[in-house]
Design an enzyme around this catalytic site. Structure first.
Site, PDB file in Angstrom:
ATOM      1  N   HIS A  11     -17.966  21.147  44.103  1.00 22.40           N
ATOM      2  CA  HIS A  11     -19.320  20.931  44.605  1.00 22.40           C
ATOM      3  C   HIS A  11     -20.178  22.178  44.412  1.00 22.40           C
ATOM      4  CE1 HIS A  11     -22.172  20.259  48.186  1.00 22.40           C
ATOM      5  NE2 HIS A  11     -22.477  19.337  47.285  1.00 22.40           N
ATOM      6  N   HIS A  53     -30.289  23.949  44.622  1.00 22.16           N
ATOM      7  CA  HIS A  53     -30.205  22.886  45.624  1.00 22.16           C
ATOM      8  C   HIS A  53     -31.456  22.762  46.482  1.00 22.16           C
ATOM      9  CE1 HIS A  53     -29.144  21.056  49.524  1.00 22.16           C
ATOM     10  NE2 HIS A  53     -28.360  20.286  48.805  1.00 22.16           N
TER      11      HIS A  53
END
Ligand code: G3P
Ligand code: MG
Length: 248
Positions: A11, A53
């Site tokens: 991730h 992100h």
């Protein structure tokens, strides 16, 4: 045709071991044995696809304010490692192109999550796919996902052959199955820490693959696998690998 995807996906690279969404994080995930990584894609003010992100620069760089308001030239002056640890100080926010170079060099598969800043859902998908179509040709090692239906719709229009995944919030919208049909997604990507067995069975009934985010607890990983989840995003590939594949 189902997507051939490994059980463990790093991730944002290997987020517990290196600054997330950086080239170093991709290398770390590969060094730890990951065959696929997940990365978030958004745009600078001047439409350059980058790996990042948050909507703001503050948490993961030494910059401030919205990502949508910084040009690529100014972004190049920022530093994206020392917030994580001094040993990573000086490293940069990668462009999509730089990240793909590393993905190819390390022989990895990749889940590119389209993560648009508000209002840039279509632009982000378009810019990402425009670029990607120039240097990616392995349909079996790419999954394009998003929480944004507009971004997924754009991906379907521009690159209908590439696998897509619909990301669902912890509380999925009631019409998720209709949306999945409309967007022709292969995978449903769920919050694995909140999902119930009933919900997973509902998805399995639609004959789609299930990916679960973000699983860092080996017991949860085991439970999800027993329930039929195909793959998991993790910040800690070592812990999940041990939990799933080492004899107990
Ligand atoms: O794509 C899985 C996961 O990354 C979705 O949530 O917020 O970590 O991008 P987030
Ligand atoms: Mg993500």
């Amino acid at each position: 045709m189902p997507l051939k995807i490994p059980t463990i996906i790093g991730h944002r690279g290997a987020r517990n071991y290196a600054p997330e969404n950086t080239l170093e994080s991709i290398h770390t995930a590969a060094d730890m044995g990951c065959k696929w990584v997940e990365l978030d894609v958004k745009l600078t003010k001047d439409m350059v696809p980058i790996i990042m992100h948050d909507d703001d620069l503050d948490r993961t760089t030494n910059g401030h304010g919205p990502v949508a308001e910084i040009t690529y030239a100014d972004l190049c002056n920022l530093e994206a490692g020392s917030w994580f640890s001094e040993s990573f100080s000086g490293i940069k926010i990668p462009t999509l192109e730089e990240a793909i170079e590393v993905i190819l060099a390390r022989d990895l598969g990749v889940n590119l999550e389209i993560k648009p800043c508000p209002g840039r859902e279509k632009d982000t998908a378009e810019a990402m796919l425009d670029q990607l179509s120039q240097y990616w040709d392995d349909r079996d090692r790419l999954l394009i996902s998003s929480f944004s239906h507009v971004s997924l719709e754009t991906a379907a229009e521009m690159a209908g052959d590439w696998y897509r995944g619909l990301l669902l919030e912890p509380e999925p919208m009631p019409n998720w199955a209709e949306l999945a049909d409309y967007l022709e997604v292969t995978t449903i990507n769920i919050d694995g820490n909140e999902a119930t067995r009933e919900f997973i069975e509902e998805i399995l009934d639609t004959e789609r693959q299930i990916l679960a985010y973000t699983i860092n607890d080996p017991q949860t990983a085991l439970r999800l696998r027993q329930w039929g989840v195909d793959a998991m995003f993790t910040d800690d590939p070592d812990a999940i690998n041990d939990g799933l594949f080492k004899p107990h």
